[in-house]
Design a protein around this motif. Structure first.
Motif, PDB file in Angstrom:
ATOM      1  N   ASP A   1       0.815  -1.236  -0.122  1.00  0.00           N
ATOM      2  CA  ASP A   1      -0.044   0.257   0.022  1.00  0.00           C
ATOM      3  C   ASP A   1       0.908   1.298  -0.032  1.00  0.00           C
ATOM      4  O   ASP A   1       0.436   2.235  -0.084  1.00  0.00           O
ATOM      5  CB  ASP A   1      -1.042   0.023   1.173  1.00  0.00           C
ATOM      6  CG  ASP A   1      -1.587  -1.214   1.154  1.00  0.00           C
ATOM      7  OD1 ASP A   1      -2.525  -1.425   0.121  1.00  0.00           O
ATOM      8  OD2 ASP A   1      -2.108  -1.678   2.355  1.00  0.00           O
ATOM      9  N   LEU A   2       2.287   1.299   0.350  1.00  0.00           N
ATOM     10  CA  LEU A   2       3.013   2.250   0.192  1.00  0.00           C
ATOM     11  C   LEU A   2       3.246   2.712  -1.146  1.00  0.00           C
ATOM     12  O   LEU A   2       3.333   1.988  -2.095  1.00  0.00           O
ATOM     13  CB  LEU A   2       4.229   2.087   1.110  1.00  0.00           C
ATOM     14  CG  LEU A   2       4.017   1.705   2.694  1.00  0.00           C
ATOM     15  CD1 LEU A   2       5.496   1.326   3.323  1.00  0.00           C
ATOM     16  CD2 LEU A   2       3.296   2.736   3.302  1.00  0.00           C
ATOM     17  N   PRO A   3       3.452   4.078  -1.264  1.00  0.00           N
ATOM     18  CA  PRO A   3       3.732   4.628  -2.592  1.00  0.00           C
ATOM     19  C   PRO A   3       5.023   4.002  -3.005  1.00  0.00           C
ATOM     20  O   PRO A   3       5.729   3.558  -2.507  1.00  0.00           O
ATOM     21  CB  PRO A   3       3.939   6.068  -2.466  1.00  0.00           C
ATOM     22  CG  PRO A   3       3.752   6.282  -0.759  1.00  0.00           C
ATOM     23  CD  PRO A   3       3.432   5.149  -0.420  1.00  0.00           C
ATOM     24  N   SER A   4       5.166   4.198  -4.347  1.00  0.00           N
ATOM     25  CA  SER A   4       6.486   3.714  -5.070  1.00  0.00           C
ATOM     26  C   SER A   4       7.625   4.672  -4.691  1.00  0.00           C
ATOM     27  O   SER A   4       7.225   5.772  -4.105  1.00  0.00           O
ATOM     28  CB  SER A   4       6.270   3.653  -6.403  1.00  0.00           C
ATOM     29  OG  SER A   4       6.322   4.905  -7.167  1.00  0.00           O
ATOM     30  N   SER A   5       8.717   4.289  -4.894  1.00  0.00           N
ATOM     31  CA  SER A   5       9.705   5.127  -4.567  1.00  0.00           C
ATOM     32  C   SER A   5       9.604   6.340  -5.334  1.00  0.00           C
ATOM     33  O   SER A   5      10.820   7.256  -5.194  1.00  0.00           O
ATOM     34  CB  SER A   5      10.989   4.322  -4.903  1.00  0.00           C
ATOM     35  OG  SER A   5      11.290   3.827  -6.065  1.00  0.00           O
TER      36      SER A   5
ATOM     37  N   ALA B   1       7.355   8.427  -5.501  1.00  0.00           N
ATOM     38  CA  ALA B   1       6.661   9.639  -4.985  1.00  0.00           C
ATOM     39  C   ALA B   1       7.233  10.896  -4.994  1.00  0.00           C
ATOM     40  O   ALA B   1       8.289  10.896  -4.249  1.00  0.00           O
ATOM     41  CB  ALA B   1       5.992   8.912  -3.765  1.00  0.00           C
TER      42      ALA B   1
ATOM     43  N   TRP C   1       3.388  14.529  -1.754  1.00  0.00           N
ATOM     44  CA  TRP C   1       2.862  13.803  -0.678  1.00  0.00           C
ATOM     45  C   TRP C   1       1.706  14.786  -0.002  1.00  0.00           C
ATOM     46  O   TRP C   1       1.885  15.614   0.647  1.00  0.00           O
ATOM     47  CB  TRP C   1       3.889  13.801   0.469  1.00  0.00           C
ATOM     48  CG  TRP C   1       5.207  12.727   0.300  1.00  0.00           C
ATOM     49  CD1 TRP C   1       6.100  13.302  -0.798  1.00  0.00           C
ATOM     50  CD2 TRP C   1       5.218  11.463   0.438  1.00  0.00           C
ATOM     51  NE1 TRP C   1       6.733  11.974  -0.869  1.00  0.00           N
ATOM     52  CE2 TRP C   1       6.395  10.986  -0.045  1.00  0.00           C
ATOM     53  CE3 TRP C   1       4.032  10.633   1.189  1.00  0.00           C
ATOM     54  CZ2 TRP C   1       6.756   9.800   0.098  1.00  0.00           C
ATOM     55  CZ3 TRP C   1       4.793   9.310   1.447  1.00  0.00           C
ATOM     56  CH2 TRP C   1       5.746   8.874   0.819  1.00  0.00           C
TER      57      TRP C   1
ATOM     58  N   ARG D   1      -1.241  10.392   2.801  1.00  0.00           N
ATOM     59  CA  ARG D   1      -0.030   9.570   2.444  1.00  0.00           C
ATOM     60  C   ARG D   1       1.150   9.853   3.519  1.00  0.00           C
ATOM     61  O   ARG D   1       1.743   8.747   3.854  1.00  0.00           O
ATOM     62  CB  ARG D   1       0.417   9.885   1.260  1.00  0.00           C
ATOM     63  CG  ARG D   1      -0.199   9.206   0.035  1.00  0.00           C
ATOM     64  CD  ARG D   1      -0.035   7.805   0.016  1.00  0.00           C
ATOM     65  NE  ARG D   1      -0.513   7.076  -1.181  1.00  0.00           N
ATOM     66  CZ  ARG D   1      -0.642   5.823  -1.131  1.00  0.00           C
ATOM     67  NH1 ARG D   1      -0.436   5.209  -0.154  1.00  0.00           N
ATOM     68  NH2 ARG D   1      -0.893   5.404  -2.529  1.00  0.00           N
TER      69      ARG D   1
ATOM     70  N   GLU E   1       0.057   7.707   6.510  1.00  0.00           N
ATOM     71  CA  GLU E   1      -0.056   6.294   6.009  1.00  0.00           C
ATOM     72  C   GLU E   1       1.814   5.889   6.460  1.00  0.00           C
ATOM     73  O   GLU E   1       1.884   5.061   6.895  1.00  0.00           O
ATOM     74  CB  GLU E   1      -0.320   5.929   4.782  1.00  0.00           C
ATOM     75  CG  GLU E   1      -1.624   5.820   4.823  1.00  0.00           C
ATOM     76  CD  GLU E   1      -2.559   5.846   3.391  1.00  0.00           C
ATOM     77  OE1 GLU E   1      -3.655   5.568   3.054  1.00  0.00           O
ATOM     78  OE2 GLU E   1      -1.633   5.913   2.271  1.00  0.00           O
TER      79      GLU E   1
ATOM     80  N   TYR F   1      12.192   7.342  -0.132  1.00  0.00           N
ATOM     81  CA  TYR F   1      11.628   8.270  -0.530  1.00  0.00           C
ATOM     82  C   TYR F   1      12.244   9.730  -0.781  1.00  0.00           C
ATOM     83  O   TYR F   1      11.686  10.536  -0.787  1.00  0.00           O
ATOM     84  CB  TYR F   1      10.248   8.247   0.199  1.00  0.00           C
ATOM     85  CG  TYR F   1       9.371   7.072   0.313  1.00  0.00           C
ATOM     86  CD1 TYR F   1       8.842   6.902  -1.091  1.00  0.00           C
ATOM     87  CD2 TYR F   1       9.284   6.576   1.492  1.00  0.00           C
ATOM     88  CE1 TYR F   1       7.897   5.901  -1.003  1.00  0.00           C
ATOM     89  CE2 TYR F   1       8.394   5.570   1.189  1.00  0.00           C
ATOM     90  CZ  TYR F   1       7.718   4.918   0.022  1.00  0.00           C
ATOM     91  OH  TYR F   1       6.938   3.771  -0.123  1.00  0.00           O
TER      92      TYR F   1
END
Length: 76
Positions: free
Chosen positions: A22-26, A28, A31, A35, A38, A57
């Motif tokens: 569920d975490l964003p891709s690298s 990202a 924000w 997010r 999270e 990130y």
């Protein structure tokens, strides 16, 4: 004896359970508050280490601390 670090499969997030998937891709770069909350929940719950999240990130620990203070003060 060698101890293996066990990570939870999911943690409680601000809108429900969060998993690593569920975490964003690298990639990202933008924000939103949800997010940020999270990612903080994932860090606090042991899903991802602070240092790993900062590297993945491209964040500083100070930036993450600023997010935490802002979310504590103003909420999502």
């Amino acid at each position: 004896m060698l101890e293996l670090e066990v990570r939870p499969a999911s943690v409680a997030g601000p809108m429900g359970p969060i998993t690593i998937a569920d975490l964003p891709s690298s990639c990202a770069t933008h924000w939103v508050a949800r997010r940020k909350a999270e990612l903080l929940a994932a860090i606090d719950g042991g899903l991802i280490e602070l240092e790993v999240a900062c590297h993945k990130y491209r964040l500083s620990e100070e930036e993450v601390d600023d997010w935490r203070r802002t979310l504590d003060r103003a909420g999502i």
